[in-house]
Design an enzyme around this catalytic site. Structure first.
Site, PDB file in Angstrom:
ATOM      1  N   ASN A  67      -6.733 -10.490  -4.627  1.00 19.12           N
ATOM      2  CA  ASN A  67      -8.002  -9.770  -4.471  1.00 19.12           C
ATOM      3  C   ASN A  67      -9.215 -10.675  -4.607  1.00 19.12           C
ATOM      4  OD1 ASN A  67      -7.976  -6.955  -3.691  1.00 19.12           O
ATOM      5  ND2 ASN A  67      -6.765  -6.562  -5.528  1.00 19.12           N
ATOM      6  N   GLU A 125       1.491  -3.097  -5.011  1.00 18.06           N
ATOM      7  CA  GLU A 125       1.104  -1.706  -4.758  1.00 18.06           C
ATOM      8  C   GLU A 125       2.293  -0.879  -4.279  1.00 18.06           C
ATOM      9  OE1 GLU A 125      -2.969  -0.056  -4.109  1.00 18.06           O
ATOM     10  OE2 GLU A 125      -3.018  -1.737  -2.710  1.00 18.06           O
ATOM     11  N   ASN A 139       0.850  -1.202   0.000  1.00 14.78           N
ATOM     12  CA  ASN A 139       0.000   0.000   0.000  1.00 14.78           C
ATOM     13  C   ASN A 139       0.882   1.247   0.000  1.00 14.78           C
ATOM     14  OD1 ASN A 139      -2.365   1.457  -0.075  1.00 14.78           O
ATOM     15  ND2 ASN A 139      -2.752   1.328   2.126  1.00 14.78           N
ATOM     16  N   ASP A 173      -1.181 -10.259  -4.209  1.00 14.84           N
ATOM     17  CA  ASP A 173      -2.512  -9.878  -3.780  1.00 14.84           C
ATOM     18  C   ASP A 173      -3.453 -10.226  -4.927  1.00 14.84           C
ATOM     19  OD1 ASP A 173      -4.855  -8.697  -3.034  1.00 14.84           O
ATOM     20  OD2 ASP A 173      -4.047  -6.674  -2.801  1.00 14.84           O
ATOM     21  N   HIS A 229      -2.399  -4.754   4.640  1.00 14.42           N
ATOM     22  CA  HIS A 229      -2.191  -6.192   4.480  1.00 14.42           C
ATOM     23  C   HIS A 229      -1.130  -6.665   5.471  1.00 14.42           C
ATOM     24  CE1 HIS A 229      -4.152  -6.831   0.406  1.00 14.42           C
ATOM     25  NE2 HIS A 229      -4.126  -5.511   0.491  1.00 14.42           N
TER      26      HIS A 229
END
Length: 263
Positions: A154, A36, A10, A152, A252
């Site tokens: 998702n 990310e 992130n 990730d 996360h």
């Protein structure tokens, strides 16, 4: 033993400000695959291109402050593949593959960030297109080499992979079509969900992502969105798993799996 971590940062600048580099120096993984990154080459070079002695290789998004993946390794790869040949999604910085080939073996580590569809119908349709493109790519790759895809994804595959599964059956990340894709990738395509191989019945301890809304983290209202997906020969070498929750570097949690192998 080969220690491999995956974490959605992130934002690499945010995660490093929260102590990820000190944690890496303590845990000493052989490689960490990150998603990310939310940075461009100019932001990373000279500051974030190495973390705790691990050298990074990246796929940046064309859009600033968006997406981006990386793989930091203690070992020098024999080749680095940026993107998976998608006209649409390579522009979003979603795939980097480190190859560690020898005369006796072809092996890859992949850091991959699957799109989220939670922002609206357009992005959900893009997510479906991504799934349609990445699946045949992984099928072809599996025919020629062993690999571990970290990322990730998702998608929460099963009801035990998220806290409020009943209330999320019509929400992105737990849609029937997404769950069917996960079933396909772990059956027809033949990849192994390594965490579930080691912890087939784990419930609330399995979560790797929590919403920033309310008190989701404090109440452990989470989702399992972060995976190691491996070819069967590599998955059989998995020995231990850890989801680290003592410190928070992101929304996360890092998942680390040790494999009885060497690069």
């Amino acid at each position: 033993m080969f220690k491999l971590t995956s974490l959605n940062l992130n934002g690499i600048r945010s995660a490093t400000s929260k102590g990820i580099e000190a944690w890496l120096a303590q845990v000493k993984p052989d490689c960490i695959c990150v998603q990310e990154v939310k940075a461009q080459a100019a932001d990373v070079e000279g500051r974030f291109d190495s973390l705790a002695g691990l050298r990074g290789h990246f796929h940046y998004a064309q859009k600033k402050g968006y997406s981006g993946v990386g793989a930091f390794s203690r070992h020098e790869p024999s080749d680095v593949i940026v993107g998976f040949g998608s006209g649409e999604f390579d522009a979003e910085g979603r795939y980097v593959e480190l190859r560690f080939d020898t005369p006796a073996r072809k092996f890859s580590l992949i850091s991959c960030y699957f799109p989220s569809g939670s922002s609206g119908e357009d992005r959900q349709l893009a997510k479906f297109r991504f799934l349609d493109e990445i699946d045949p790519h992984l099928v072809r790759l599996k025919q020629s080499r062993e690999f571990i895809l970290c990322g990730d994804v998702n998608i929460a595959h099963h009801e035990r992979d998220l806290k409020n599964w009943r209330g999320n059956r019509k929400n992105s990340g737990f849609l029937p079509e997404e769950r069917t894709w996960m079933t396909k990738i772990t059956s027809e395509t033949g990849l192994v969900d390594v965490y579930r191989l080691l912890k087939p019945e784990a419930g609330e301890e399995c979560y790797t992502w929590w919403s920033n809304r309310g008190q989701a983290y404090a109440k452990n209202v989470g989702w399992r969105l972060d995976y190691h997906l491996a070819t069967p020969g590599i998955a059989a070498l998995a020995r231990t798993e850890t989801i680290y929750k003592t410190e928070r570097f992101s929304d996360h949690a890092p998942i680390t799996i040790q494999y009885e192998m060497a690069l």
